[in-house]
Design a protein around this motif. Structure first.
Motif, short mmCIF file in Angstrom:
data_model
loop_
_atom_site.label_atom_id
_atom_site.label_comp_id
_atom_site.label_asym_id
_atom_site.label_seq_id
_atom_site.Cartn_x
_atom_site.Cartn_y
_atom_site.Cartn_z
N GLY A 68 20.45 -6.34 18.85
CA GLY A 68 20.78 -7.51 19.63
C GLY A 68 21.99 -8.24 19.08
N ASP A 69 22.15 -9.50 19.49
CA ASP A 69 23.29 -10.30 19.03
C ASP A 69 23.25 -10.45 17.51
N ASN A 70 24.41 -10.32 16.89
CA ASN A 70 24.46 -10.38 15.43
C ASN A 70 25.62 -11.24 14.98
N ALA A 71 25.61 -11.58 13.71
CA ALA A 71 26.67 -12.40 13.13
C ALA A 71 27.04 -11.86 11.76
N LEU A 72 28.34 -11.94 11.44
CA LEU A 72 28.84 -11.54 10.13
C LEU A 72 29.23 -12.79 9.36
N LEU A 73 28.73 -12.89 8.14
CA LEU A 73 29.02 -14.03 7.27
C LEU A 73 29.75 -13.55 6.03
N LEU A 74 30.86 -14.23 5.70
CA LEU A 74 31.55 -13.99 4.45
C LEU A 74 31.08 -15.01 3.43
N LEU A 96 18.31 -9.63 6.33
CA LEU A 96 19.65 -9.06 6.40
C LEU A 96 19.63 -7.71 7.09
N LEU A 97 20.62 -7.48 7.94
CA LEU A 97 20.79 -6.17 8.56
C LEU A 97 21.70 -5.28 7.72
N ALA A 98 22.72 -5.87 7.12
CA ALA A 98 23.68 -5.11 6.31
C ALA A 98 24.26 -6.02 5.24
N TYR A 99 24.74 -5.40 4.18
CA TYR A 99 25.34 -6.12 3.04
C TYR A 99 26.38 -5.22 2.39
N HIS A 100 27.53 -5.80 2.05
CA HIS A 100 28.54 -5.06 1.30
C HIS A 100 29.34 -6.05 0.46
N ASP A 101 29.46 -5.77 -0.82
CA ASP A 101 30.20 -6.69 -1.68
C ASP A 101 31.71 -6.54 -1.46
N LYS A 102 32.45 -7.57 -1.78
CA LYS A 102 33.91 -7.58 -1.64
C LYS A 102 34.51 -7.20 -2.98
N SER A 103 35.32 -6.16 -2.99
CA SER A 103 35.83 -5.64 -4.25
C SER A 103 37.24 -5.12 -4.05
N ASP A 104 37.53 -3.91 -4.56
CA ASP A 104 38.87 -3.33 -4.48
C ASP A 104 39.35 -3.28 -3.03
N GLY A 105 40.51 -3.83 -2.78
CA GLY A 105 41.07 -3.81 -1.44
C GLY A 105 40.85 -5.10 -0.67
N GLY A 106 39.83 -5.87 -1.05
CA GLY A 106 39.61 -7.16 -0.42
C GLY A 106 38.78 -7.11 0.84
N VAL A 131 23.54 -10.49 9.97
CA VAL A 131 22.21 -11.02 10.31
C VAL A 131 22.09 -11.05 11.82
N THR A 132 20.87 -11.07 12.31
CA THR A 132 20.67 -11.26 13.74
C THR A 132 20.95 -12.72 14.09
N GLN A 133 21.34 -12.94 15.34
CA GLN A 133 21.73 -14.28 15.76
C GLN A 133 20.59 -15.28 15.60
N ASP A 134 19.36 -14.83 15.83
CA ASP A 134 18.23 -15.77 15.75
C ASP A 134 17.91 -16.17 14.30
N LYS A 135 18.44 -15.45 13.30
CA LYS A 135 18.19 -15.79 11.91
C LYS A 135 19.41 -16.44 11.25
N LEU A 136 20.45 -16.66 12.03
CA LEU A 136 21.70 -17.15 11.46
C LEU A 136 21.53 -18.50 10.75
N GLU A 137 20.91 -19.45 11.40
CA GLU A 137 20.76 -20.77 10.80
C GLU A 137 19.86 -20.74 9.58
N HIS A 138 18.80 -19.93 9.64
CA HIS A 138 17.91 -19.80 8.47
C HIS A 138 18.67 -19.24 7.28
N VAL A 139 19.50 -18.23 7.51
CA VAL A 139 20.26 -17.62 6.43
C VAL A 139 21.26 -18.63 5.85
N LYS A 140 21.94 -19.37 6.71
CA LYS A 140 22.88 -20.39 6.22
C LYS A 140 22.15 -21.44 5.39
#
Length: 545
Positions: free
Chosen positions: A236-242, A293-303, A345-354
């Motif tokens: 479903g609807d999802n959101a990406l958070l940095l 969380l649906l997905a996670y990836h750390d920021k490293s080489d390359g940015g 994250v899924t859109q319905d969990k966005l505020e909880h995650v924030k």
């Protein structure tokens, strides 16, 4: 022991055990590099992306991964490859502790050697920070459960390096790790990272910069409780958070961007706040435990640009990104290598995650930057302004070109070409199965309950190394596996009478996993197989191999 038993079972001077160690005197001088800001006059975003995606530190590393067997022991729960399309972007490794439980261990690496050219201490701190951000998406629990191993490499005696090494050791050993509440119980060092030779009557030197490689490891109670970089578009609807632990500092010193333009830069990334690093880890741990969380990836080489692209590669999807909440300097936003991560994250969990991230002091670090979308288009905007647009497939092939060329040099070029060509198939469905049975049905249960377990001989010969996991698999399927070594059969210590069947396992005796099977079965058929009722099937099997 002295405090408990009030005696001294061993009471020897250390010089008796170790000898009299020589006293060493070091004449140390601190030297600092005078970095300069990047010369951007010849840098365009399109060219920068193309160059960075080809840099070996950033690019795909299949040539390193597929040369070895990633499944030896049968207890590898997470290897380098992620998702149906097997993209090598895993943040950490996870193994099980046994064949009959979900307990296990997680391991990750962290290193930022180029940063030492500008700041020794920052390089060491980033190595620790990167190891933690890599392992954070596996459910571990408290931060103190993590232990670190430190591998120090330095050119001892080279001007400035001894002082730099001291600065780096103090930064992590006396400051950062105590602040985080974690320890470094093990490690090693290599203090001769300089070589000198004569060439054309001249003395030539090559010196490696200070390097600290951190390995983080921890016990975990459920190896299934982990999140990978694979983006999902089927939820479903999802959101990406940095989550930007650099909080907008965006230093470009010693980054991949600087390297591909043969520059060093001025201000590198760093661990700016140990409390926020700890808060980051604890927040991700809670979200992983909550399955938020649906997905996670750390920021490293390359940015950031590389982080987002690798997640899209793993998810075989597109990206709709808007960076309006970040600085308008797109080069520094997309290519800085400050610590952090992108989560989906899924859109319905966005505020909880924030809210969860805010509870751990990260409210100012969180930016809602877009969403994963179906298709092949990766689109980056800043407000209403289109910053960068490219197809995922084009970026994927740029990212894969370095490993392809390396494989062509090392392996059969035709095989390397064939593998590379397969990556160009945008319609590739990835790994998938079409089952004709219910995998949840335990077909062995009725036989196990009646104790009707067929006896299975697990044939073992020199070089076989996968017999334990083979036995475990057959035991779970309802067999009674027995370890049978060829020397026992040849010497008459063991007979195949009473066995219903046998299985031969892989290894490395003849340079490939089928070699030991073929050699073992040939030996068996020539010596023992003729005396058993299994000879016809063994002969057929050997002929196939």
């Amino acid at each position: 022991m002295t405090a408990i038993f009030d005696n001294k079972p061993i009471d020897l001077p250390l010089d008796v055990l170790l000898g009299k160690t020589p006293k060493m005197v070091r004449d140390v001088k601190t030297l600092k590099t005078n970095g300069h800001g990047l010369d951007r006059s010849a840098i365009t975003l399109e060219d920068a992306v193309h160059r960075v995606f080809h840099l070996p530190a950033v690019a795909e590393k299949t040539f390193l991964i597929t040369i070895g067997d990633r499944s030896v022991t049968g207890m590898v729960a997470r290897d380098q490859m992620v998702g149906p399309w097997q993209i090598p972007v895993a943040d950490c490794a996870v193994t099980t502790a046994s064949y009959d439980s979900y307990y296990g261990e997680a391991m990750s690496l962290g290193e930022r050697s180029p940063v030492a050219l500008l700041d020794f201490a920052a390089s060491a701190r980033l190595a620790v920070g990167e190891a933690l951000t890599n392992i954070a998406a596996t459910q571990i629990g408290e931060l103190k459960r993590i232990k670190l191993s430190a591998n120090w490499m330095s050119a001892a005696g080279h001007p400035g390096e001894d002082a730099g090494l001291y600065e780096a050791v103090r930064a992590v050993g006396e400051e950062l790790c105590p602040a985080l509440g974690i320890t470094i119980p093990v490690g090693k060092d290599s203090m001769s990272m300089k070589t000198r030779w004569q060439q054309d009557d001249k003395t030539v030197e090559m010196t490696s910069p200070l390097s600290l490689v951190i390995t983080a490891f921890a016990r975990i109670e459920d190896v299934r409780a982990m999140v990978t970089p694979q983006l999902r578009t089927d939820k479903g609807d999802n959101a990406l958070l940095l989550i930007d632990l650099g909080e907008g500092r965006n230093g470009l010193g010693a980054t991949a961007l600087a390297q591909v333009y043969r520059q060093l830069g001025e201000k590198p990334a760093d661990v700016h706040d140990a409390d926020k690093l700890a808060g980051f880890f604890n927040a991700i741990q809670r979200l992983v435990a909550e399955r938020a969380l649906l997905a996670y990836h750390d920021k490293s080489d390359g940015g950031l640009i590389v982080t987002l692209a690798e997640m899209a590669f793993a998810g075989h999807c597109g990206l709709d990104i808007n960076l309006k909440s970040l600085d308008d300097d797109m080069l520094s936003v997309l290519f800085n290598e400050e610590l952090g991560a992108v989560i989906q994250v899924t859109q319905d969990k966005l505020e909880h995650v924030k809210q969860c991230l805010a509870e751990f002091g990260l409210a100012d670090c969180v930016h809602h930057i877009g969403q994963a979308v179906s298709g092949d288009d990766i689109c980056l905007r800043h407000g209403n302004h289109l910053v960068y647009q490219q197809s995922r497939q084009t970026l994927r092939m740029w990212w894969a070109e370095t490993t392809w060329q390396m494989q062509r040099l090392r392996d059969n070029p035709a095989c390397a070409d064939s593998e590379h060509q397969s990556k160009q198939n945008i319609q590739d469905p990835g790994l998938n199965v079409s089952l004709t049975f219910d995998p949840n049905e335990d077909i062995a249960a009725p036989y196990v309950l009646t104790q009707a377990r067929p006896r299975l001989a697990v044939l073992r010969e020199q070089g076989v190394n996968s017999h334990v996991e083979m036995a475990a698999a057959f035991h779970r399927a309802g067999f009674e596996p027995v370890d049978v070594h060829m020397s026992d059969l040849l010497g008459g210590a063991l007979s195949l009478d009473g066995f219903h069947t046998l299985v031969a396992c892989g290894g490395f005796s003849y340079g490939d996993v089928l070699g030991p099977v073929k050699g073992g079965l040939n030996l068996f058929c020539l010596t023992i197989g003729s005396e058993t009722s299994l000879k016809p099937s063994l002969t057929d099997r050997t002929r196939c191999l």
